[in-house]
Design a protein around this motif. Structure first.
Motif, PDB file in Angstrom:
ATOM      1  N   GLN A 174      -4.066 -11.376   2.919  1.00 52.34           N
ATOM      2  CA  GLN A 174      -2.961 -11.783   2.048  1.00 52.34           C
ATOM      3  C   GLN A 174      -1.762 -10.837   2.064  1.00 52.34           C
ATOM      4  OE1 GLN A 174      -2.727 -14.681   0.363  1.00 52.34           O
ATOM      5  NE2 GLN A 174      -4.627 -15.257   1.383  1.00 52.34           N
ATOM      6  N   MET A 175      -1.983  -9.571   2.437  1.00 51.91           N
ATOM      7  CA  MET A 175      -0.866  -8.632   2.322  1.00 51.91           C
ATOM      8  C   MET A 175       0.127  -8.778   3.471  1.00 51.91           C
ATOM      9  SD  MET A 175      -2.772  -5.058   3.165  1.00 51.91           S
ATOM     10  CE  MET A 175      -1.406  -3.955   3.274  1.00 51.91           C
ATOM     11  N   MET A 176       1.345  -8.356   3.200  1.00 56.38           N
ATOM     12  CA  MET A 176       2.370  -8.315   4.243  1.00 56.38           C
ATOM     13  C   MET A 176       2.686  -6.865   4.556  1.00 56.38           C
ATOM     14  SD  MET A 176       5.114 -11.152   2.966  1.00 56.38           S
ATOM     15  CE  MET A 176       5.817 -11.881   4.418  1.00 56.38           C
ATOM     16  N   GLU A 177       2.815  -6.596   5.856  1.00 61.05           N
ATOM     17  CA  GLU A 177       3.317  -5.293   6.296  1.00 61.05           C
ATOM     18  C   GLU A 177       4.194  -5.560   7.509  1.00 61.05           C
ATOM     19  OE1 GLU A 177       0.360  -1.746   5.243  1.00 61.05           O
ATOM     20  OE2 GLU A 177      -0.454  -3.022   6.797  1.00 61.05           O
ATOM     21  N   SER A 178       4.900  -4.547   7.933  1.00 63.14           N
ATOM     22  CA  SER A 178       5.715  -4.740   9.126  1.00 63.14           C
ATOM     23  C   SER A 178       4.816  -4.631  10.357  1.00 63.14           C
ATOM     24  CB  SER A 178       6.842  -3.706   9.178  1.00 63.14           C
ATOM     25  OG  SER A 178       6.302  -2.417   9.275  1.00 63.14           O
TER      26      SER A 178
ATOM     27  N   ASN C  34       8.321   2.342   5.760  1.00 65.43           N
ATOM     28  CA  ASN C  34       7.032   1.658   5.783  1.00 65.43           C
ATOM     29  C   ASN C  34       6.934   0.841   4.511  1.00 65.43           C
ATOM     30  OD1 ASN C  34       5.828   2.761   8.241  1.00 65.43           O
ATOM     31  ND2 ASN C  34       5.898   4.710   7.145  1.00 65.43           N
ATOM     32  N   VAL C  35       6.438  -0.385   4.650  1.00 62.09           N
ATOM     33  CA  VAL C  35       6.348  -1.247   3.466  1.00 62.09           C
ATOM     34  C   VAL C  35       5.014  -1.983   3.435  1.00 62.09           C
ATOM     35  CG1 VAL C  35       8.837  -1.629   3.308  1.00 62.09           C
ATOM     36  CG2 VAL C  35       7.443  -3.208   4.670  1.00 62.09           C
ATOM     37  N   SER C  36       4.548  -2.276   2.238  1.00 59.28           N
ATOM     38  CA  SER C  36       3.419  -3.190   2.086  1.00 59.28           C
ATOM     39  C   SER C  36       3.675  -4.079   0.882  1.00 59.28           C
ATOM     40  CB  SER C  36       2.099  -2.427   1.925  1.00 59.28           C
ATOM     41  OG  SER C  36       2.055  -1.763   0.680  1.00 59.28           O
ATOM     42  N   TRP C  37       3.218  -5.300   0.974  1.00 60.22           N
ATOM     43  CA  TRP C  37       3.390  -6.311  -0.089  1.00 60.22           C
ATOM     44  C   TRP C  37       2.045  -6.982  -0.276  1.00 60.22           C
ATOM     45  CZ3 TRP C  37       2.613 -11.631   0.301  1.00 60.22           C
ATOM     46  CH2 TRP C  37       3.152 -12.442  -0.721  1.00 60.22           C
ATOM     47  N   LEU C  38       1.491  -6.849  -1.453  1.00 57.33           N
ATOM     48  CA  LEU C  38       0.160  -7.421  -1.707  1.00 57.33           C
ATOM     49  C   LEU C  38       0.247  -8.335  -2.919  1.00 57.33           C
ATOM     50  CD1 LEU C  38      -2.950  -7.371  -1.056  1.00 57.33           C
ATOM     51  CD2 LEU C  38      -3.125  -5.571  -2.767  1.00 57.33           C
ATOM     52  N   ASN C  51       1.663 -11.886  -9.582  1.00 60.21           N
ATOM     53  CA  ASN C  51       2.183 -10.528  -9.443  1.00 60.21           C
ATOM     54  C   ASN C  51       2.020 -10.052  -8.023  1.00 60.21           C
ATOM     55  OD1 ASN C  51      -0.297  -8.581  -9.146  1.00 60.21           O
ATOM     56  ND2 ASN C  51      -0.884 -10.058 -10.717  1.00 60.21           N
ATOM     57  N   CYS C  52       2.787  -9.049  -7.667  1.00 62.37           N
ATOM     58  CA  CYS C  52       2.596  -8.428  -6.356  1.00 62.37           C
ATOM     59  C   CYS C  52       2.862  -6.936  -6.451  1.00 62.37           C
ATOM     60  CB  CYS C  52       3.477  -9.075  -5.292  1.00 62.37           C
ATOM     61  SG  CYS C  52       5.248  -8.986  -5.588  1.00 62.37           S
ATOM     62  N   SER C  53       2.118  -6.219  -5.605  1.00 65.12           N
ATOM     63  CA  SER C  53       2.305  -4.777  -5.468  1.00 65.12           C
ATOM     64  C   SER C  53       3.146  -4.529  -4.232  1.00 65.12           C
ATOM     65  CB  SER C  53       0.958  -4.069  -5.248  1.00 65.12           C
ATOM     66  OG  SER C  53       0.118  -4.215  -6.359  1.00 65.12           O
ATOM     67  N   VAL C  54       4.210  -3.748  -4.389  1.00 66.22           N
ATOM     68  CA  VAL C  54       5.036  -3.406  -3.228  1.00 66.22           C
ATOM     69  C   VAL C  54       5.109  -1.886  -3.119  1.00 66.22           C
ATOM     70  CG1 VAL C  54       7.364  -3.489  -2.233  1.00 66.22           C
ATOM     71  CG2 VAL C  54       6.406  -5.514  -3.361  1.00 66.22           C
ATOM     72  N   ILE C  55       4.956  -1.403  -1.891  1.00 65.20           N
ATOM     73  CA  ILE C  55       5.151   0.030  -1.654  1.00 65.20           C
ATOM     74  C   ILE C  55       6.202   0.186  -0.563  1.00 65.20           C
ATOM     75  CG2 ILE C  55       4.061   2.205  -0.951  1.00 65.20           C
ATOM     76  CD1 ILE C  55       1.386   1.044  -1.946  1.00 65.20           C
ATOM     77  N   SER C  63      -3.513   3.045   0.125  1.00 65.64           N
ATOM     78  CA  SER C  63      -3.946   1.809  -0.507  1.00 65.64           C
ATOM     79  C   SER C  63      -2.765   0.923  -0.865  1.00 65.64           C
ATOM     80  CB  SER C  63      -4.738   2.129  -1.777  1.00 65.64           C
ATOM     81  OG  SER C  63      -5.007   0.937  -2.473  1.00 65.64           O
ATOM     82  N   PRO C  64      -2.809  -0.336  -0.455  1.00 60.05           N
ATOM     83  CA  PRO C  64      -1.723  -1.261  -0.804  1.00 60.05           C
ATOM     84  C   PRO C  64      -1.815  -1.748  -2.254  1.00 60.05           C
ATOM     85  CG  PRO C  64      -3.386  -2.411   0.464  1.00 60.05           C
ATOM     86  CD  PRO C  64      -3.827  -0.976   0.394  1.00 60.05           C
ATOM     87  N   VAL C  65      -2.907  -1.389  -2.930  1.00 59.80           N
ATOM     88  CA  VAL C  65      -3.064  -1.776  -4.333  1.00 59.80           C
ATOM     89  C   VAL C  65      -2.357  -0.736  -5.179  1.00 59.80           C
ATOM     90  CG1 VAL C  65      -4.696  -2.318  -6.177  1.00 59.80           C
ATOM     91  CG2 VAL C  65      -5.351  -2.673  -3.790  1.00 59.80           C
ATOM     92  N   VAL C  66      -1.388  -1.162  -5.968  1.00 57.77           N
ATOM     93  CA  VAL C  66      -0.669  -0.219  -6.823  1.00 57.77           C
ATOM     94  C   VAL C  66      -1.379  -0.145  -8.176  1.00 57.77           C
ATOM     95  CG1 VAL C  66       1.500   0.296  -7.989  1.00 57.77           C
ATOM     96  CG2 VAL C  66       1.520  -0.599  -5.647  1.00 57.77           C
ATOM     97  N   THR C  67      -1.938   1.019  -8.473  1.00 55.90           N
ATOM     98  CA  THR C  67      -2.623   1.183  -9.759  1.00 55.90           C
ATOM     99  C   THR C  67      -1.857   2.126 -10.679  1.00 55.90           C
ATOM    100  OG1 THR C  67      -3.980   2.885  -8.712  1.00 55.90           O
ATOM    101  CG2 THR C  67      -4.939   0.684  -8.901  1.00 55.90           C
ATOM    102  N   GLU C  68      -0.984   2.952 -10.090  1.00 56.13           N
ATOM    103  CA  GLU C  68      -0.136   3.841 -10.897  1.00 56.13           C
ATOM    104  C   GLU C  68       1.289   3.662 -10.408  1.00 56.13           C
ATOM    105  OE1 GLU C  68      -1.790   7.937 -10.767  1.00 56.13           O
ATOM    106  OE2 GLU C  68      -3.549   6.893  -9.999  1.00 56.13           O
ATOM    107  N   ALA C  69       1.954   2.660 -10.974  1.00 59.97           N
ATOM    108  CA  ALA C  69       3.270   2.264 -10.468  1.00 59.97           C
ATOM    109  C   ALA C  69       4.346   3.269 -10.845  1.00 59.97           C
ATOM    110  CB  ALA C  69       3.629   0.882 -11.003  1.00 59.97           C
ATOM    111  N   ASP C  70       5.294   3.459  -9.929  1.00 58.02           N
ATOM    112  CA  ASP C  70       6.508   4.187 -10.276  1.00 58.02           C
ATOM    113  C   ASP C  70       7.375   3.299 -11.155  1.00 58.02           C
ATOM    114  OD1 ASP C  70       6.369   6.689  -8.534  1.00 58.02           O
ATOM    115  OD2 ASP C  70       5.989   5.095  -7.079  1.00 58.02           O
TER     116      ASP C  70
END
Lengths: 353, 247, 180
Positions: A174-178, C34-38, C51-55, C63-70
């Motif tokens: 499900q996740m997106m990355e580059s 670098n990016v991730s979208w979960l 909801n979605c987690s973005v880094i 980890s692409p799971v954001v548990t301590e968000a900025d």
């Protein structure tokens, strides 16, 4: 090379097509639906075929037929669906047919849930269906690695005439990355002169078959498979080692959970604890070699999994009693948090550090 | 010496393993002769079932794949989608096709999958030793229906051809029998039409062949033929059920 | 300092919450990060919360799971209840005050209240509330410009949505304006 932002599931489809896969047979199940959807859209214009089968069982048997007919072919599913496919996978392994099977794991047993999990480790690495067989299992940790391993999986499948599994989880799907799509690395592949394409009246019939009624015929056939597996163990095992030298504790984690451990490594560093990571990239063959030359001063291996403890068995075999083996897992669709891993590490070290 | 009979080139020289009086051998020959006569043997890929015909891959002189129990139509689908111009057929018994493989059979027809199924209906499981089949008749005894099949207990037998004929994707469906020389000739003609239907890419084709199983029916071969005529034919009427419209 | 921004976007289905994350991810990627979208996935997407987690990071993403968000961006009240605790001390919570009448309880985070639905309506469509919010977010954080953000619009929504670009430009600008 152009960078694309892609969902893992779509990247699987795009990588398969890039690797020359033109035939896909599947059945919908969350969280991998974007794979069949991508193939349904992209394959017909390329002259390929997508069939939405009546069940996972039918889909894997279509894969058997297409692989036996000489095609590069793929199917995908998620945990309960992969369980249904085990019949076909056993036949495919026994008949020595190449194909790629993708499992985007969800939480189970039973219907379970649809959130990510790693609870199919046993099913993936122990054959999964009936009989003495194994298949290479790749566990990507990022979308980029997913692309590269899917391409590699087709080459490995054709090289060894074996089913190959890509073992991701709902997050990878499900996740997106580059991602970038490099040209696939080509191996020198044997001709598929065994495929059923019609004799043309010019040769004896080719027969794709797993039935060997005589024990003295079946035993050597199984031995042939086992010999092949020994070569795969020797030549195809992949792993990554991070921070392992003089580590206090070495975590063992694969796929997305290896990334949780990477966060934990940083957090441990801040507290003066050296946490290492062994990341198996192939789950079968398991990278036992990665566990050699680990300093006896390392207090423990810590298997971190999104399951109730499956890979930990292999870690115990690898440790072979030299170093204690601990386990931390979350399951049912919950993902271990970096802080939880750090707490477990501290617990192992007796809180004294 | 003049040649009076030559075995079809569509079969290999491997001797059949079938029981005395079994009609599988006749149907094998009809399929093989048709493939030769249509000039497609070299481009044909067959799929063998699980059941008495499990070794069919040793008998047909064309490329063959052995399928898991009931999955032959799925395997054939995979092959046909890779090689749409080759002739692809499955050869399946009643347990394989109408019990464990019902879904695969129905959905191959639903898709109008351009394959040919040869369906052997002998109202019994042969290979496993005489258990009840989905096509076992009411009152007929089987090792797993020792008191005879009862409608209230095991339900009524499936008429597969009629069931599939309700599907738009089924282009050609005919039920035949191999109990007499006349019916054998008709069976051969039907199998030829089914293959022609596939060659002309008209969609799914199936020929159901009423067959005997003297061993598991517990009868002599001759009595078996009579039993087929008196018991199977009234419940499973012969004839064409679907045929493609002429272009 | 090396950038490592972890964000949670949350709201109900239909608010364009997943698209907000995609826009930020695409813009970040185009800037060489670098990016991730979960995303959350499954039945909860259908009419429930999304909801979605973005880094977005200069480093490799763990980890692409954001548990301590900025940063937490909440578009509806249940999302605030659910994720208020998932922000690290010193972090930021941006609240859509058009739909959320309660105040953030924590005192160790910086909170902004923006009535993005009303502002979006003024821009021409209430549907652009997510873009107003995103405009405010990028202005506040400063690592992506409004122009870079809008550069991702057609990548995320496709050329077919080109006619909606002017509305969204207006919405992003109005959002950025809130931060001045």
């Amino acid at each position: 090379m152009e960078k694309l932002l892609m969902k893992g599931n779509e990247a699987v489809g795009a990588a398969a097509i890039k690797a020359g896969c033109r035939h896909f047979f599947g059945y919908p199940i969350t969280p991998q639906n974007e794979i069949p959807e991508y193939m349904a859209k992209e394959l017909p214009p390329l002259g390929g075929t997508f069939v939405q089968a009546e069940s996972e069982i039918a889909a894997i048997n279509m894969v058997y037929g297409a692989a036996g007919a000489g095609a590069r072919v793929m199917t995908s599913s998620s945990s309960p669906g992969i369980a249904l496919k085990q019949e076909g996978i056993s036949y495919i392994a026994a008949s020595e047919l190449p194909c790629v099977i993708v499992n985007m794991m969800r939480s189970s047993p039973g219907l379970g849930g649809i959130q990510p999990a790693q609870a199919d480790y046993f099913m993936a690495t122990r054959g999964g269906g009936n009989g003495d067989y194994y298949m290479p299992v790749y566990a990507p940790a990022s979308i980029q690695e997913t692309v590269e391993l899917v391409m590699e999986a087709f080459e490995v499948a054709d090289f060894y005439c074996t089913p190959v599994m890509i073992l991701g989880d709902g997050m990878i799907g499900q996740m997106m990355e580059s991602v970038e799509f490099p040209e696939p690395k080509k191996r020198n592949l044997p001709a598929k002169d065994w495929a059923t394409v019609g004799t043309g009246g010019k040769r004896k019939p080719n027969i794709i078959n797993s039935l060997r009624i005589e024990p003295d015929v079946l035993e050597p056939h199984i031995q042939k498979l086992l010999d092949k597996y020994e070569v795969i163990k020797k030549d195809e095992t992949l792993y990554e080692k991070v921070n392992c030298e003089d580590a206090d504790v070495i975590a063992v984690a694969y796929g997305t959970i290896s990334r949780v451990v990477r966060n934990a490594i940083k957090k441990c560093e801040e507290e003066g604890i050296k946490l290492g990571l062994i990341r198996p990239i192939t789950l079968w063959p398991f990278p036992f070699a990665a566990f050699e030359e680990i300093s006896p001063n390392t207090k423990a291996f810590l298997s971190v999994e999104m399951s109730a403890g499956q890979m930990v068995d292999d870690v115990k075999i690898a440790a072979n009693g030299r170093i204690p083996v601990e386990f931390y897992g979350r399951y049912g669709g919950n993902v271990p948090k970096p802080d939880e891993v750090v707490a477990k590490v501290k617990d192992i070290l007796g809180g004294g550090k | 010496m003049s040649l009076v009979f030559e075995k079809t080139k569509g079969l290999t020289d491997v001797p059949f393993h079938y029981c005395p009086g079994c009609t599988h051998g006749i149907v094998h020959r009809l399929v093989a002769e048709n493939l030769v006569e249509l000039g497609v043997l070299g481009s044909t890929i067959g799929v063998a079932p699980v059941g008495c015909a499990v070794f069919a891959y040793n008998y047909f002189n064309c490329d063959m794949q052995e399928a898991a129990h009931g999955r032959a139509p799925a395997v054939a689908t995979g092959i046909k989608r890779v090689h749409p111009d080759n002739v692809v057929f499955t050869y399946q018994g009643d347990g394989d096709l109408a019990a464990i493989g019902t879904a695969e059979t129905v959905h191959a027809a639903v898709r109008g999958e351009n394959i040919t199924i040869i369906f052997i209906n002998n109202a019994i499981y042969g290979m496993t030793g005489g258990q009840m089949a989905p096509t076992t008749l009411i009152g007929q005894k089987a090792t797993t229906a020792p008191y005879g099949r009862q409608k209230e207990v095991q339900g009524s037998p499936i008429r597969v051809s009629e069931m599939l004929a309700t599907l738009e994707g089924a282009a050609f469906i005919e039920r035949v029998s191999v109990d007499s020389p006349g019916n054998v000739r008709k069976a051969k003609k039907a199998i030829k039409k089914a293959f022609e239907c596939q060659i002309q890419k008209k969609g799914f084709s199936m020929v159901e062949v009423l067959s005997t199983c003297p061993t598991n029916w517990g009868m002599t071969p001759v009595d078996s033929l009579t039993w087929l005529e008196e018991n199977m034919m009234p419940y499973y009427p012969l004839g064409n059920i679907r045929t493609p419209e002429e272009d | 300092m090396a950038l490592n921004e972890e964000v949670i976007f949350a709201g109900f289905g239909g608010q364009g919450v997943l698209s907000m994350g995609k826009m930020l991810s695409y813009a970040g990627m185009m800037k060489g990060k670098n990016v991730s979208w979960l995303p959350s996935y499954g039945p909860e997407m259908r009419g429930g919360t999304a909801n979605c987690s973005v880094i977005v990071s200069d480093d490799l993403i763990g980890s692409p799971v954001v548990t301590e968000a900025d940063t937490l961006v909440v578009m509806n009240r249940p999302s605030l209840d659910k994720f208020e605790k998932s922000v690290k001390p010193g972090g930021i919570i941006i609240v859509n005050s058009s739909l959320i009448d309660q105040k953030v309880k924590r005192d160790d985070v910086t909170v902004y209240y923006f009535p993005v639905n009303e502002i979006a309506t003024e821009c021409g469509s209430a549907k652009a509330a997510n873009m107003v919010m995103l405009g405010a977010y990028v202005k506040l954080k400063g690592f992506i410009s409004e122009a870079d953000l809008l550069g991702a619009f057609l990548k995320v929504f496709g050329e077919g949505k080109k006619n909606l670009l002017p509305l969204n430009e207006k919405a992003v600008a109005a959002g950025a304006e809130l931060v001045k």
